[in-house]
Enzyme design. Structure first.
Site, PDB file in Angstrom:
ATOM      1  CG  ASP A   1      -2.288   0.897  -3.042  1.00  0.00           C
ATOM      2  OD1 ASP A   1      -1.096   1.261  -2.956  1.00  0.00           O
ATOM      3  OD2 ASP A   1      -3.170   1.309  -2.277  1.00  0.00           O
ATOM      4  CG  ASN A   2      -1.631   4.306  -4.561  1.00  0.00           C
ATOM      5  OD1 ASN A   2      -2.747   3.956  -4.155  1.00  0.00           O
ATOM      6  ND2 ASN A   2      -0.708   4.778  -3.728  1.00  0.00           N
TER       7      ASN A   2
ATOM      8  CG  HIS B   1      -9.588   0.936   1.104  1.00  0.00           C
ATOM      9  ND1 HIS B   1      -8.574   1.813   0.854  1.00  0.00           N
ATOM     10  CD2 HIS B   1     -10.594   1.678   1.619  1.00  0.00           C
ATOM     11  CE1 HIS B   1      -8.929   3.034   1.208  1.00  0.00           C
ATOM     12  NE2 HIS B   1     -10.166   2.976   1.678  1.00  0.00           N
TER      13      HIS B   1
ATOM     14  CB  CYS C   1      -6.600   3.135  -1.417  1.00  0.00           C
ATOM     15  SG  CYS C   1      -5.172   3.806  -0.565  1.00  0.00           S
TER      16      CYS C   1
ATOM     17  CB  SER D   1      -6.691   3.559   4.809  1.00  0.00           C
ATOM     18  OG  SER D   1      -6.685   3.401   3.412  1.00  0.00           O
TER      19      SER D   1
ATOM     20  CE  LYS E   1      -2.715   7.616  -1.388  1.00  0.00           C
ATOM     21  NZ  LYS E   1      -2.790   7.088  -0.010  1.00  0.00           N
TER      22      LYS E   1
ATOM     23  CG  ASP F   1      -2.007   1.016   1.184  1.00  0.00           C
ATOM     24  OD1 ASP F   1      -1.793   2.089   0.596  1.00  0.00           O
ATOM     25  OD2 ASP F   1      -3.089   0.766   1.737  1.00  0.00           O
ATOM     26  CG  ASP F   2      -0.106   4.724   0.010  1.00  0.00           C
ATOM     27  OD1 ASP F   2      -0.858   4.452  -0.941  1.00  0.00           O
ATOM     28  OD2 ASP F   2      -0.471   5.385   1.010  1.00  0.00           O
TER      29      ASP F   2
ATOM     30  NE  ARG G   1      -5.995  -0.954  -1.549  1.00  0.00           N
ATOM     31  CZ  ARG G   1      -5.039  -1.639  -0.919  1.00  0.00           C
ATOM     32  NH1 ARG G   1      -5.198  -2.924  -0.679  1.00  0.00           N
ATOM     33  NH2 ARG G   1      -3.941  -1.031  -0.532  1.00  0.00           N
TER      34      ARG G   1
ATOM     35  CE  LYS H   1      -6.188   0.371   2.170  1.00  0.00           C
ATOM     36  NZ  LYS H   1      -5.320   1.531   1.929  1.00  0.00           N
TER      37      LYS H   1
ATOM     38  CG  HIS I   1      -2.193   3.981   3.965  1.00  0.00           C
ATOM     39  ND1 HIS I   1      -2.563   4.690   5.097  1.00  0.00           N
ATOM     40  CD2 HIS I   1      -2.932   4.483   2.951  1.00  0.00           C
ATOM     41  CE1 HIS I   1      -3.495   5.576   4.757  1.00  0.00           C
ATOM     42  NE2 HIS I   1      -3.727   5.475   3.454  1.00  0.00           N
TER      43      HIS I   1
END
Length: 471
Positions: free
Chosen positions: A287-288, A134, A79, A157, A308, A39-40, A83, A132, A235
């Site tokens: 995810d990004n 989301h 996010c 998150s 992001k 994540d991130d 996903r 996660k 994240h």
């Protein structure tokens, strides 16, 4: 156990012969699939992608024993939409999913969408999501309504249930790290649909996720399985277990990524110990891009531009690694365009499963797994970026066109944004706008973008809304 509307739909389709029958029993020819989703995490935040200070020997091992992608993209720059695209093979406007969902959101991924897990269930796979989600925290939108047999993790998150009086800027994050203030977040840890801990102790979260993932793999070693492992971190807020903790917040991000690398190592060891590594496809991606405004609590996308929340390369080009010893040549690098939106159709091809009966956007890139120099289907079809339900940029081969949006409020006071054209083969950092030199390329890509935008709007599907009934 409650049967979702999606389950009723699958049962009806199977009875009518419109969906493949569920396979029972193990099939040794079907690969196990492990999908680890950070994540991130930024493009540069692994040793094998050039990080100057983060040590990731286990993820680097995946790359050395498999394939590393240098033009791998998330399907969205934040996010939830990213996903949703990963799970369904569809760009965000097709599903009308918001960019980011939260604990007060009244919408989510529609249970009638077909996810990777749904697809693999038709081939007899055991499925589990650890981490996660989301994509909605209501029973109709949790993983157990989207093709997963079991779920263990946070539905949104880890910063979204923060107590009043605490901010989310670098200074607050420094204090949260130094004081291990996980108790200021009222996050709910779910097992399937049940809340089992609130607030969740985030210092132990990565360890517990890993324990659950390993347990699932061991329990299903004699049948094909799909483990979707979307980590809660990096994240913010960042937390690690006490045995690897350093009070200096400048080290928080590095330690968090190295903790995730340890987790990957535990999965690799488990696959090796069980003798199933050769026929297990392990995918690692993000995810990004990195959350740059968090300063040292965020990562790096260098040499890419921005991070992001943007459709510059740093916002959506991310690490992408695949290892499958039975098929993917070791130590290979692929420069072709590949995206998370391609995973569903690619996996469908690998396991000989039928695609969903509705339009999708991802493309089958399975040929690249044998030969990384094979043409990418994106070279012909184009690769499109999305954000806030409009096309911001499109890539075709080496060319990337960024398209300015409609005028905003007080636009008269601002300088109009130009069309931007970049040659990514020669300018990965997007520094030199070539739009004036290549008007014919601009015209071609603008037309592609407009045509695809029209298709998305004409063939969109509804998001799930609280209060919906039926399919």
């Amino acid at each position: 156990m409650r049967m979702s509307s999606h389950c009723h739909l699958f049962a009806l389709l199977c009875c009518l012969g419109l969906w493949p029958s569920i396979v029972t029993g193990a099939d040794e020819e079907l690969p196990n699939i492990v999908l680890v989703f950070a994540d991130d995490q930024g493009y540069q935040d692994l040793g094998c992608y050039g990080s100057p200070h983060i040590r990731t020997p286990n993820i680097d091992r995946l790359a050395s024993e498999g394939m590393r992608f240098t033009s791998y993209y998330s399907a969205y720059c934040v996010c939830s939409a990213s996903r949703a695209s990963l799970m369904t093979g569809c760009y965000q406007p097709r599903m009308n999913i918001p960019g980011v969902l939260g604990p007060r959101s009244k919408v989510g991924l529609h249970p009638d969408e077909v996810t990777i897990a749904d697809l693999l269930k038709t081939k007899g796979y055991a499925t589990m999501c650890v981490g996660k989600w989301h994509l909605g925290d209501k029973p109709q939108t949790l993983p157990t309504a989207q093709g997963f047999d079991h779920y263990f993790g946070l539905p949104y998150s880890n910063d979204m249930a923060r107590q009043k009086g605490w901010g989310n800027g670098p200074a607050d994050l420094d204090r949260i790290w130094k004081e291990k203030k996980w108790d200021i977040y009222n996050n709910d840890l779910r097992r399937d649909e049940e809340i089992v801990e609130s607030p969740v102790n985030q210092t132990t979260l990565t360890d517990r996720y890993t324990e659950e993932a390993v347990k699932f793999v061991r329990a299903n070693r004699s049948q094909p399985f799909f483990l979707y492992f979307p980590h809660t971190m990096p994240h913010v807020p960042l937390f690690v277990s006490d045995d690897r903790y350093d009070a200096d917040a400048a080290n928080a991000y590095r330690l968090t990524i190295e903790h995730i690398d340890w987790s990957v190592g535990e999965l690799i060891k488990t696959l090796d110990d069980l003798g199933i590594a050769d026929n297990t496809l392990v995918i690692y991606t993000s995810d990004n891009g990195p959350w740059l405004s968090k300063k040292h609590h965020g990562g790096s996308a260098l040499p890419l531009r921005s991070g992001k929340g943007t459709t510059f390369e740093g916002g959506m080009r991310v690490p992408g690694i695949m290892r499958w010893p039975a098929r993917i040549p070791a130590g290979t690098v692929c420069d072709q365009v590949v995206s998370s939106v391609d995973l569903l159709p690619t996996i469908a091809s690998l396991v000989d499963a039928d695609l969903p009966p509705h339009p999708i956007d991802g493309l089958d890139v399975s040929a690249l797994l044998n030969d990384p120099t094979s043409p990418s289907p994106h070279d012909e079809a184009g690769y499109f970026y999305y954000r806030n339900n409009r096309i911001e940029a499109v890539r075709l081969g080496k060319w990337k066109l960024r398209i300015p949006g409609p005028p905003r409020r007080n636009a008269a006071r601002r300088k109009p944004q130009p069309v931007e054209l970049y040659n990514l083969d020669e300018d990965i950092s997007e520094t030199t706008n070539l739009a004036e030199e290549h008007p014919e390329v601009v015209e071609q890509l603008e037309q592609l973008a407009a045509e695809y935008d029209a298709d998305l709007k004409a063939n969109s599907r509804p998001v799930w809304r609280e209060g919906d009934t039926g399919t």
